[in-house]
Design a protein around this motif. Sequence first.
Motif, PDB file in Angstrom:
ATOM      1  N   UNK A   1       1.094  -0.954  -0.116  1.00  0.00           N
ATOM      2  CA  UNK A   1      -0.228   0.499   0.581  1.00  0.00           C
ATOM      3  C   UNK A   1       1.064   1.285   0.137  1.00  0.00           C
ATOM      4  N   UNK A   2       0.845   2.011  -1.032  1.00  0.00           N
ATOM      5  CA  UNK A   2       1.486   3.462  -1.134  1.00  0.00           C
ATOM      6  C   UNK A   2       0.774   4.414  -0.192  1.00  0.00           C
ATOM      7  N   UNK A   3      -0.341   4.587  -0.107  1.00  0.00           N
ATOM      8  CA  UNK A   3      -0.840   5.744   0.596  1.00  0.00           C
ATOM      9  C   UNK A   3      -2.301   5.298   1.325  1.00  0.00           C
ATOM     10  N   UNK A   4      -2.400   6.257   2.479  1.00  0.00           N
ATOM     11  CA  UNK A   4      -3.576   6.041   3.659  1.00  0.00           C
ATOM     12  C   UNK A   4      -3.994   7.454   3.634  1.00  0.00           C
ATOM     13  N   UNK A   5      -5.580   7.368   3.420  1.00  0.00           N
ATOM     14  CA  UNK A   5      -6.260   8.320   3.313  1.00  0.00           C
ATOM     15  C   UNK A   5      -7.704   7.940   4.483  1.00  0.00           C
ATOM     16  N   UNK A   6      -7.848   9.331   5.246  1.00  0.00           N
ATOM     17  CA  UNK A   6      -9.211   9.262   6.280  1.00  0.00           C
ATOM     18  C   UNK A   6     -10.022  10.352   5.638  1.00  0.00           C
ATOM     19  N   UNK A   7     -10.213  10.238   6.604  1.00  0.00           N
ATOM     20  CA  UNK A   7     -11.728  11.525   6.657  1.00  0.00           C
ATOM     21  C   UNK A   7     -11.049  12.348   7.222  1.00  0.00           C
ATOM     22  N   UNK A   8      -9.823  12.720   8.081  1.00  0.00           N
ATOM     23  CA  UNK A   8      -9.681  13.348   8.434  1.00  0.00           C
ATOM     24  C   UNK A   8      -8.465  14.411   7.792  1.00  0.00           C
ATOM     25  N   UNK A   9      -7.319  13.468   6.615  1.00  0.00           N
ATOM     26  CA  UNK A   9      -6.607  14.089   5.661  1.00  0.00           C
ATOM     27  C   UNK A   9      -6.860  14.257   4.308  1.00  0.00           C
ATOM     28  N   UNK A  10      -8.139  13.271   3.685  1.00  0.00           N
ATOM     29  CA  UNK A  10      -8.855  13.379   2.764  1.00  0.00           C
ATOM     30  C   UNK A  10     -10.424  14.449   2.800  1.00  0.00           C
ATOM     31  N   UNK A  11     -11.236  14.296   3.337  1.00  0.00           N
ATOM     32  CA  UNK A  11     -12.718  14.460   4.144  1.00  0.00           C
ATOM     33  C   UNK A  11     -13.553  13.397   4.180  1.00  0.00           C
ATOM     34  N   UNK A  12     -14.240  14.316   3.809  1.00  0.00           N
ATOM     35  CA  UNK A  12     -15.544  13.079   4.271  1.00  0.00           C
ATOM     36  C   UNK A  12     -15.984  12.087   2.518  1.00  0.00           C
ATOM     37  N   UNK A  13     -16.204  11.057   2.616  1.00  0.00           N
ATOM     38  CA  UNK A  13     -16.140  10.026   1.787  1.00  0.00           C
ATOM     39  C   UNK A  13     -16.944  10.164   1.107  1.00  0.00           C
TER      40      UNK A  13
END
Length: 239
Positions: free
Chosen positions: A153-165
Amino acid sequence: MSSVFDIDSVVLDIEGTTSATGFVVDVLYPYSRSRFGALLSERSGDPEVARAVAQVRELIGEPDADAVRVEKALGEWLDEDRKATPLKTLQGLIWSEGFARGDLVSHFYDDVLPALRRWHAAGVRLHVYSSGSVAAQRAWFRSSPEGDLLALIEGLYDTENAGPKQEPQSYATIAAALGVAPGRILFLSDRPGELDAARAAGWQAVGVRRPGEPYYEQGVGDHPQAGTFDEITIARSTA
C-alpha cells in the motif's frame, strides 16, 4: 460480471469491500468500546488524544465535557455507526495497540490479497481511503492473517486528511496528492454514495457487492459491479 480497466492507481475502501463489516462491528467495535475509558484517563496528555477529545466536545457542543461525558458520546456514536473523525481517531489508537499486542488479527475476503499482490506486481499503485483512521488502516494491513502487507500500500487516506467519503472534493484532494489524472484512478467500494462522489470527481468506480454485507440489497446504482476482486481485470496501457 468481469470488467477490464485501464488505470494506474486503485483506491480501496475497507469495510464491506476488502473486509467483512461483521468483523468490524462484532470484534473491533466492542474492543474499542471496552477501552475508551482507559485511553481517555491514561493518555489524556497525548496530543492526538487531546485533539480528538477537543473535537468530541465541539461536536456535542459541550466545551467543558469531562472524560465520562466524552466516553458516553463515543459510545453513542458507536451505536449509531457514526463516521465521526474523533471517534475514528481514538478507535484507531486502541486498535493499533491491540494489533501490536496480537490481541487482534485483521480480516480480508479470500479473493482480496491475491488480487492486491497481482495488481501490485503489475505496477498498479494501491491506496486506501477509509472512514477508519490512518493509524487503524496501517495497523490493519500490518496485522493480516498473512502477516505485514503494508508494503503493498502506497498511501493511506481518511476523513481527516482527505475529507468526508461522500463529497467529490475529497476524491479531488486524493487525486492531487497522488499526482494521477482522475480518470486513471479506480475506486472500489460497497457504498453507492461514495461511488457517486468518486465518479463526480472524474474517477472510475466499481461497486463491490458481497452477499451478507449491509449495502448488498441496495445495490450500487448504475456503477459497474463486481462480486469479488477476481472479476476486476486491470490492463494498464503502456502508451
